[in-house]
Design a protein around this motif. Structure first.
Motif, mmCIF file in Angstrom:
data_model
loop_
_atom_site.group_PDB
_atom_site.id
_atom_site.type_symbol
_atom_site.label_atom_id
_atom_site.label_comp_id
_atom_site.label_asym_id
_atom_site.label_seq_id
_atom_site.Cartn_x
_atom_site.Cartn_y
_atom_site.Cartn_z
ATOM 1 N N PHE A 150 1.028 -1.054 -0.462
ATOM 2 C CA PHE A 150 0.142 -0.069 0.629
ATOM 3 C C PHE A 150 0.364 1.019 0.413
ATOM 4 N N THR A 151 1.891 1.472 0.637
ATOM 5 C CA THR A 151 3.024 2.240 1.219
ATOM 6 C C THR A 151 3.540 2.823 -0.383
ATOM 7 N N ALA A 152 4.182 1.715 -1.005
ATOM 8 C CA ALA A 152 4.291 1.498 -2.476
ATOM 9 C C ALA A 152 4.394 2.344 -3.263
ATOM 10 N N SER A 153 2.667 1.996 -3.091
ATOM 11 C CA SER A 153 1.807 2.477 -4.611
ATOM 12 C C SER A 153 1.425 3.967 -3.980
ATOM 13 N N LEU A 154 1.951 4.462 -2.694
ATOM 14 C CA LEU A 154 1.502 6.268 -3.449
ATOM 15 C C LEU A 154 2.590 7.412 -3.738
ATOM 16 N N GLY A 155 3.728 6.460 -3.818
ATOM 17 C CA GLY A 155 4.439 7.591 -4.396
ATOM 18 C C GLY A 155 4.112 8.366 -5.794
#
Length: 407
Positions: free
Chosen positions: A296-301
């Motif tokens: 989830f966090t990796a997709s935010l950038g």
């Protein structure tokens, strides 16, 4: 130091700090509310009063100016205590995204200001039967006396029970798509709290019928003016809610294991908290939640990068539809979110099932409510099946077929 110069994590911590006491307050009776299927009307108001509704409103419009990734992360924190309440923000923030990234007309600024002040938006998009989301029967027609008229029925209308406004997807006589912003209080609007799913029961996701509802010109918006990263937005909200559910399942699973008074006769220790197999189960659940959170966090950038490019183009008056840099950013963000979908969904469904292996029969007690995590996760995962996203990602990798070129 201006907001854009503050490190992302520090900026988020600054934004979320006033909300965390509210989230703690929401958590107090969230389990009981879900069991009794009581709407979170007061809890929604608390978040509005804490300023959450203004997060995506630009600073120059009197808002907070948060990044879209900040909103996603906050939704995950809300979902950790109440995934139903987290879900009702999905259509609300999407409409704000539409208006902020459209022309910036006086109407856009006025309605966004009202939304930041507590007027909530629900959605009216899906219909049944509806093949692949294209067989829209809701119609919008010109009113001879001025404005438009909307008639139709929407099956899946998350947040509408809470809403002052409802966004309704409709076709005109030529088949062109429009989004009408309908006042939920108007004659001809009938909201049904009749969502039949076994999870996400208090999201206000039931049907809404529209019978010859009048809508003025300024509230009828061409679908083409919508922001181009909407699919990434909608899916990432789902990921945020799933991540929150996974975190809650792990936390409550640990608490339930600690409260076990005795182990099973086939176990390896008399005290459950000393049983290496049960500890290994909790460790596995923790790993699944970690995987979901990381994906989830990796997709935010990549999503933020696409938003930033689109914002830059709109500010300069350039046409976003012809910009190759934006297209590349949209493709990267689409793929990042699609790949995250498989990891997040698989991991959270696995975590919300495996946690019971550490708890024995007592883990199924209704008073614990651990079953709600799997039911909510399974319902969310069924909204946009990951099997199709896997195929689209594979088609890009093997055949170079861009997901942006799909019909």
């Amino acid at each position: 130091m201006c907001p854009s110069e503050i490190p992302a994590d520090a900026r988020y911590e600054e934004l979320i700090a006033p909300l965390r006491p509210v989230i703690d307050r929401i958590a107090v009776d969230a389990r009981q509310r879900e069991r009794e299927e009581r709407l979170a009307t007061d809890q929604l108001r608390w978040l509005v009063e804490a300023g959450f509704a203004r997060w995506r409103t630009p600073l120059e419009w009197g808002g907070v100016g948060a990044r879209l990734s900040d909103v996603f992360r906050a939704i995950a924190e809300i979902a950790e205590v109440d995934p139903n309440l987290a879900h009702v923000w999905r259509n609300h923030f999407s409409f704000i995204e539409d208006r902020v990234h459209a022309e910036g007309s006086p109407f856009d600024r006025e309605i966004v200001a009202r939304l930041g002040g507590g007027e909530f938006v629900g959605g009216g998009w899906s219909e049944t039967p509806n093949t692949a989301g294209v067989d829209i029967t809701t119609r919008i027609t010109r009113d001879p006396d001025g404005g438009w008229r909307v008639t139709g029925r929407k099956f899946y209308s998350t947040g509408s029970v809470y809403a002052r406004w409802i966004t309704v997807l409709a076709l005109d006589d030529t088949g062109a798509r429009f989004v009408a912003l309908v006042d939920a209080r108007d004659p001809g609007v009938q909201i049904g709290d009749d969502w039949d799913g076994f999870g996400q029961r208090i999201t206000g996701s039931g049907s809404v019928a529209y019978t010859d509802v009048r809508v003025p010109d300024e509230r009828v918006l061409p679908y083409a003016t919508r922001y181009p990263y909407q699919e990434q937005y909608y899916q990432t909200v789902m990921h945020a809610i799933l991540v929150g559910i996974g975190r809650a399942s792990l936390r409550e699973g640990i608490a339930a294991l600690r409260s076990r008074a005795r182990g099973h006769h086939n176990g390896t220790a008399e005290v459950p908290t000393q049983d290496p197999e049960l500890l290994g189960t909790i460790g596995t659940v923790a790993a699944r939640v970690y995987a979901a959170d990381s994906a989830f966090t990796a997709s935010l950038g990549p999503v933020d990068a696409a938003v930033d490019r689109h914002t830059e183009l709109r500010a300069t008056g350039a046409d976003p539809s012809t910009d190759p840099v934006l297209r590349a950013a949209l493709e990267r963000s689409w793929i990042a979110v699609a790949q995250a979908q498989t990891v997040v969904t698989d991991a959270v469904l696995d975590a919300t099932t495996l946690v019971f292996d550490a708890l024995g029969s007592s883990g199924t007690f209704r008073s614990l409510g651990l079953d709600r995590h799997w039911r909510n996760a399974r319902t969310l995962a069924s909204h946009n099946p990951r099997v199709h996203k896997r195929r689209i990602v594979g088609d890009l990798l093997v055949n170079g077929a861009s997901p942006l070129d799909r019909a």
